[in-house]
Design a protein around this motif. Structure first.
Motif, PDB file in Angstrom:
ATOM      1  N   LEU A 144       0.830  -1.207   0.000  1.00 59.39           N
ATOM      2  CA  LEU A 144       0.000   0.000   0.000  1.00 59.39           C
ATOM      3  C   LEU A 144       0.862   1.254   0.000  1.00 59.39           C
ATOM      4  CD1 LEU A 144      -2.764  -1.051   2.580  1.00 59.39           C
ATOM      5  CD2 LEU A 144      -3.001  -0.877   0.092  1.00 59.39           C
ATOM      6  N   GLY A 145       2.005   1.189   0.713  1.00 61.28           N
ATOM      7  CA  GLY A 145       2.914   2.329   0.741  1.00 61.28           C
ATOM      8  C   GLY A 145       3.470   2.659  -0.628  1.00 61.28           C
ATOM      9  N   LYS A 146       3.739   1.629  -1.421  1.00 58.70           N
ATOM     10  CA  LYS A 146       4.260   1.833  -2.767  1.00 58.70           C
ATOM     11  C   LYS A 146       3.227   2.489  -3.675  1.00 58.70           C
ATOM     12  CE  LYS A 146       7.510  -2.077  -2.845  1.00 58.70           C
ATOM     13  NZ  LYS A 146       7.778  -3.416  -3.440  1.00 58.70           N
ATOM     14  N   ARG A 147       1.967   2.152  -3.446  1.00 54.79           N
ATOM     15  CA  ARG A 147       0.920   2.660  -4.320  1.00 54.79           C
ATOM     16  C   ARG A 147       0.356   3.998  -3.856  1.00 54.79           C
ATOM     17  NH1 ARG A 147       2.013  -2.180  -4.725  1.00 54.79           N
ATOM     18  NH2 ARG A 147       1.625  -3.441  -6.588  1.00 54.79           N
ATOM     19  N   PHE A 148       0.639   4.366  -2.632  1.00 55.85           N
ATOM     20  CA  PHE A 148       0.219   5.667  -2.114  1.00 55.85           C
ATOM     21  C   PHE A 148       1.430   6.368  -1.516  1.00 55.85           C
ATOM     22  CE2 PHE A 148      -3.435   2.797  -1.864  1.00 55.85           C
ATOM     23  CZ  PHE A 148      -4.402   3.519  -2.552  1.00 55.85           C
ATOM     24  N   ARG A 149       2.403   6.687  -2.379  1.00 57.01           N
ATOM     25  CA  ARG A 149       3.676   7.236  -1.913  1.00 57.01           C
ATOM     26  C   ARG A 149       3.534   8.606  -1.264  1.00 57.01           C
ATOM     27  NH1 ARG A 149       8.168   4.460  -3.168  1.00 57.01           N
ATOM     28  NH2 ARG A 149       8.005   2.781  -4.704  1.00 57.01           N
ATOM     29  N   SER A 150       2.463   9.299  -1.579  1.00 53.53           N
ATOM     30  CA  SER A 150       2.267  10.614  -0.967  1.00 53.53           C
ATOM     31  C   SER A 150       1.760  10.513   0.466  1.00 53.53           C
ATOM     32  CB  SER A 150       1.279  11.442  -1.798  1.00 53.53           C
ATOM     33  OG  SER A 150       0.012  10.800  -1.862  1.00 53.53           O
ATOM     34  N   VAL A 151       1.365   9.305   0.860  1.00 42.48           N
ATOM     35  CA  VAL A 151       0.854   9.079   2.212  1.00 42.48           C
ATOM     36  C   VAL A 151       1.971   8.478   3.058  1.00 42.48           C
ATOM     37  CG1 VAL A 151      -0.875   7.902   3.604  1.00 42.48           C
ATOM     38  CG2 VAL A 151      -1.447   8.658   1.284  1.00 42.48           C
ATOM     39  N   PRO A 152       2.314   9.080   4.206  1.00 47.89           N
ATOM     40  CA  PRO A 152       3.361   8.531   5.077  1.00 47.89           C
ATOM     41  C   PRO A 152       3.051   7.092   5.470  1.00 47.89           C
ATOM     42  CG  PRO A 152       2.766  10.734   5.782  1.00 47.89           C
ATOM     43  CD  PRO A 152       1.754  10.333   4.750  1.00 47.89           C
ATOM     44  N   ILE A 153       4.092   6.284   5.589  1.00 48.24           N
ATOM     45  CA  ILE A 153       3.905   4.872   5.909  1.00 48.24           C
ATOM     46  C   ILE A 153       3.203   4.699   7.252  1.00 48.24           C
ATOM     47  CG2 ILE A 153       6.116   4.546   7.100  1.00 48.24           C
ATOM     48  CD1 ILE A 153       4.578   2.112   4.535  1.00 48.24           C
ATOM     49  N   GLY A 154       3.405   5.665   8.160  1.00 52.12           N
ATOM     50  CA  GLY A 154       2.719   5.611   9.451  1.00 52.12           C
ATOM     51  C   GLY A 154       1.214   5.723   9.313  1.00 52.12           C
ATOM     52  N   VAL A 155       0.765   6.569   8.388  1.00 53.87           N
ATOM     53  CA  VAL A 155      -0.669   6.730   8.142  1.00 53.87           C
ATOM     54  C   VAL A 155      -1.240   5.464   7.516  1.00 53.87           C
ATOM     55  CG1 VAL A 155      -2.416   8.063   6.895  1.00 53.87           C
ATOM     56  CG2 VAL A 155      -0.451   9.227   7.913  1.00 53.87           C
TER      57      VAL A 155
END
Length: 225
Positions: A144-155
């Motif tokens: 999910l982090g790879k596909r939503f790179r603008s979103v911090p991994i913590g979120v």
């Protein structure tokens, strides 16, 4: 990396060591005695609703998450199998050793749970860095982090844990202060730990299980120097 038997063997040991530390962190969050984690809320909810053992519920959740990982094209590697088989046994070992007693004070419970989550984050840099794949839930977070790179991994982590807690609660699983604390603070604590260690989980290229098996079964090949 992981291009010969020796490197794979070394990274298997590295991953196992990381999972050992991760398990101790998990053990601490349980001994905090302020509520179970969101994933355990889901496992217990499934167990109560369908009348199955906790282990069966946990395996079912792992298989569902693994299916999502496949759709996200995250590699399934040796590390994922190690995660599935070692963490529970390591936690059983710590329970048997009875290293940390259950906490009776709320403040100490919060501190112990925070320490456990920090250890879990630090251990991920060790076993995920082995490049042999990670646990089903970690793979989902990374995918999910790879596909939503603008979103911090913590979120991303907060979203995952919140969804697991909500599903578990709807199934009748227990919700406590520790559940809410894990949901909203595990991600940020993990993100801070990653930054301190200068570790980016989305930058790791994991070797899939088939490739590892071919290298291990193939002729001996020395690492290039």
């Amino acid at each position: 990396m992981n291009n010969n038997r020796m490197s794979i063997a070394k990274n298997i040991l590295r991953a196992a060591a990381g999972l050992f530390i991760f398990s101790f962190g998990t053990y601490l969050t349980i001994q905090a005695s302020i509520g179970v984690s969101p994933w355990d809320t889901l496992n217990l909810g499934l167990s109560g609703t369908f009348g199955v053992m906790y282990g069966t519920a946990s395996i079912t959740v792992s298989l569902v998450v693994l299916t999502i990982d496949l759709f996200l094209r995250e590699p399934i590697g040796i590390g994922m199998l190690l995660d599935a088989f070692l963490i529970g046994k390591f936690v059983d070992l710590f329970n048997w050793l009875d290293i940390v007693p259950p906490q009776e004070n709320l403040l100490m419970g919060v501190l112990v749970m925070t320490g456990g989550m920090a250890l879990m984050g630090a251990s991920q840099a060790l076993y995920m860095g082995a490049g042999l794949g990670c646990g089903p839930r970690d793979a989902l977070m990374v995918g999910l982090g790879k596909r939503f790179r603008s979103v911090p991994i913590g979120v991303v982590c907060i979203f995952m844990l919140g969804a697991a807690a909500l599903a578990g609660w709807l199934l009748g699983g227990p919700i406590g202060l520790g559940t809410l604390y894990c949901t909203f603070f595990a991600g940020p604590i993990m993100q801070v730990t990653y930054r301190l260690l200068r570790f980016d989980p989305t930058a790791i290229t994991h070797q899939d299980l088939l490739t590892s098996a071919k290298i291990l079964a193939g002729p001996r090949k020395e690492a290039l120097t």
